[in-house]
Design an enzyme around this catalytic site. Sequence first.
Site, PDB file in Angstrom:
ATOM      1  N   SER A  56       2.687  -2.982 -42.651  1.00  0.00           N
ATOM      2  CA  SER A  56       4.164  -3.184 -43.066  1.00  0.00           C
ATOM      3  C   SER A  56       4.575  -4.751 -42.583  1.00  0.00           C
ATOM      4  CB  SER A  56       4.867  -2.353 -42.337  1.00  0.00           C
ATOM      5  OG  SER A  56       6.315  -2.911 -42.413  1.00  0.00           O
ATOM      6  N   TYR A 113       7.804   2.393 -34.923  1.00  0.00           N
ATOM      7  CA  TYR A 113       7.234   1.826 -36.358  1.00  0.00           C
ATOM      8  C   TYR A 113       6.663   0.513 -36.342  1.00  0.00           C
ATOM      9  CZ  TYR A 113       6.746   1.264 -41.540  1.00  0.00           C
ATOM     10  OH  TYR A 113       6.590   1.185 -42.881  1.00  0.00           O
TER      11      TYR A 113
HETATM   12  P1  NAI Z   1       6.981   7.443 -49.148  1.00  0.00           P
HETATM   13  O1  NAI Z   1       7.681   8.441 -48.195  1.00  0.00           O
HETATM   14  O2  NAI Z   1       7.229   7.757 -50.658  1.00  0.00           O
HETATM   15  O3  NAI Z   1       5.410   7.978 -48.874  1.00  0.00           O
HETATM   16  C1  NAI Z   1       5.003   8.153 -47.610  1.00  0.00           C
HETATM   17  C2  NAI Z   1       4.123   9.447 -47.923  1.00  0.00           C
HETATM   18  O4  NAI Z   1       3.126   9.682 -46.984  1.00  0.00           O
HETATM   19  C3  NAI Z   1       4.788  10.467 -48.377  1.00  0.00           C
HETATM   20  O5  NAI Z   1       4.178  11.263 -49.908  1.00  0.00           O
HETATM   21  C4  NAI Z   1       4.500  11.464 -47.251  1.00  0.00           C
HETATM   22  O6  NAI Z   1       4.496  13.049 -47.773  1.00  0.00           O
HETATM   23  C5  NAI Z   1       3.172  11.222 -46.885  1.00  0.00           C
HETATM   24  N1  NAI Z   1       2.867  11.585 -45.567  1.00  0.00           N
HETATM   25  C6  NAI Z   1       3.551  11.349 -44.372  1.00  0.00           C
HETATM   26  N2  NAI Z   1       3.412  12.005 -43.374  1.00  0.00           N
HETATM   27  C7  NAI Z   1       1.838  12.598 -43.790  1.00  0.00           C
HETATM   28  C8  NAI Z   1       1.133  13.334 -43.026  1.00  0.00           C
HETATM   29  N3  NAI Z   1       1.132  13.477 -41.933  1.00  0.00           N
HETATM   30  N4  NAI Z   1      -0.022  13.856 -43.733  1.00  0.00           N
HETATM   31  C9  NAI Z   1      -0.269  13.398 -44.990  1.00  0.00           C
HETATM   32  N5  NAI Z   1       0.776  12.596 -45.709  1.00  0.00           N
HETATM   33  C10 NAI Z   1       1.906  12.210 -44.994  1.00  0.00           C
HETATM   34  O7  NAI Z   1       7.027   6.048 -48.702  1.00  0.00           O
HETATM   35  P2  NAI Z   1       6.263   4.880 -49.245  1.00  0.00           P
HETATM   36  O8  NAI Z   1       7.571   3.628 -49.076  1.00  0.00           O
HETATM   37  O9  NAI Z   1       5.673   5.011 -50.405  1.00  0.00           O
HETATM   38  O10 NAI Z   1       5.364   4.650 -48.069  1.00  0.00           O
HETATM   39  C11 NAI Z   1       4.020   4.447 -47.991  1.00  0.00           C
HETATM   40  C12 NAI Z   1       3.243   3.515 -46.959  1.00  0.00           C
HETATM   41  O11 NAI Z   1       4.078   2.175 -47.041  1.00  0.00           O
HETATM   42  C13 NAI Z   1       3.887   3.917 -45.397  1.00  0.00           C
HETATM   43  O12 NAI Z   1       2.780   3.814 -44.576  1.00  0.00           O
HETATM   44  C14 NAI Z   1       5.182   2.981 -45.094  1.00  0.00           C
HETATM   45  O13 NAI Z   1       5.008   2.966 -43.817  1.00  0.00           O
HETATM   46  C15 NAI Z   1       4.388   1.665 -45.781  1.00  0.00           C
HETATM   47  N6  NAI Z   1       5.687   0.721 -45.993  1.00  0.00           N
HETATM   48  C16 NAI Z   1       6.491   0.827 -46.851  1.00  0.00           C
HETATM   49  C17 NAI Z   1       7.677   0.179 -47.036  1.00  0.00           C
HETATM   50  C18 NAI Z   1       8.616   0.176 -48.008  1.00  0.00           C
HETATM   51  O14 NAI Z   1       9.614  -0.551 -47.991  1.00  0.00           O
HETATM   52  N7  NAI Z   1       8.823   1.436 -48.872  1.00  0.00           N
HETATM   53  C19 NAI Z   1       7.424  -1.434 -46.438  1.00  0.00           C
HETATM   54  C20 NAI Z   1       6.381  -1.490 -45.649  1.00  0.00           C
HETATM   55  C21 NAI Z   1       5.302  -0.335 -45.406  1.00  0.00           C
END
Ligand code: NAI
Length: 254
Positions: free
Chosen positions: A146, A159
Site C-alpha cells: 500500500s 496498517y
Molecule cells: P476488499 O475488502 O474488497 O478486499 C480484501 C479481501 O480480503 C476481501 O475479499 C476479504 O474477504 C479478504 N480477506 C480479509 N481477511 C481475510 C482472511 N483472513 N483470509 C482470507 N481472505 C481475507 O478490499 P481491496 O481494496 O480490494 O483490498 C485488497 C488489498 O489491497 C488489501 O491488501 C488492501 O490492504 C490493499 N489496498 C487497498 C487499497 C484501496 O484503496 N482499496 C489501497 C492500498 C492497498
Amino acid sequence: MSRFDNQVAVITGGGSGIGKATAQRLAKEGAKVVVVGRTEAKLVDVMNEINTEFGEGVATAFATDVTKETEVMKLANFVREKFGCLHIVINNAGGSGNSSILEMDIEEWDRTQDVNLKSVFLVSKYLGQLMIDTDSTAASIVNVASLSGYKAGAKIPHYSAAKAGVINFTRALANELAPYDIRVNSVSPGFIETPLTEKGLENDQFLAAIKRNTAMKRVGTATEIANVISFIASKEASYMTGSDILVDGGWLIK
Ligand code: NAI
C-alpha cells in the site's frame, strides 16, 4: 497464445475489489485461477462469473482464512492435488479499521498484523514450497502492499506498519527464492474504489480531500491495479524481483 496459458494462479482475497479484478484479469489472459477468501458465497459468485465468461473450470473457489497456518497448509495441499503445479500467487487479502495508537487495543493491532503481514508470510511459505517442489519455474509472487507502507496515514498506524512490513518482506523473500527462479515483487496501490473504501468515499468531504491530495485528481479502480499486477506476474517482467511498484495516481509526489 495468451500471457498466462497453462499457468495456475492463486489469488487471496479474491472475492471482492482488487483480488476479484485480478482473478478476472489473469483468467482473461489464460490462467487457471484459484480464488481464495473466507466467505464461500462471495468466492462462488466470482468463480461462476469467471467460468461463464472464460469457460468451465477456469476458476475454482477455495474458502480459507489466510491468517491460520493449518488452513493455508490445506490450501497448498488442495492446489498440489488438483493441479500439481503453481506459477502465480497474488497475496492480496488485507484490510484495516481506524484507530489512533493511544486508543488501540492489542487485539486490533494483532488482527491487522495477521491479515496484512502474517498471511503474506504463511501463504508465501507454503505455496512457495509448492512452487519449488513441483518445479514450477519462472514463477512469480506478487504481494499487495500500500501507499500506506510509504506514508503513514492518520488513524491507520497498525496498517501502515504492516504494509511497510510487506514491502520489506517482499525483498527478503525475493532474495530467498531467486535461486529457484521464483520472482517476488509488490504493488502499492493509492486510493482505490473497492468495498474496503466505499464507506469513506460516500462522504463528500473525504472524497474531496482524496482528490485534492492526488495529482491525477481522482481515485483509482481495481482494474487499474489488476493491470499492473498482471504485468508484474508475467514473463514481461522477467528481470524484476524484490521491487515495489507504486500505483497511486500521484499521491506521494504531491
Ligand atoms: P476488499 O475488502 O474488497 O478486499 C480484501 C479481501 O480480503 C476481501 O475479499 C476479504 O474477504 C479478504 N480477506 C480479509 N481477511 C481475510 C482472511 N483472513 N483470509 C482470507 N481472505 C481475507 O478490499 P481491496 O481494496 O480490494 O483490498 C485488497 C488489498 O489491497 C488489501 O491488501 C488492501 O490492504 C490493499 N489496498 C487497498 C487499497 C484501496 O484503496 N482499496 C489501497 C492500498 C492497498
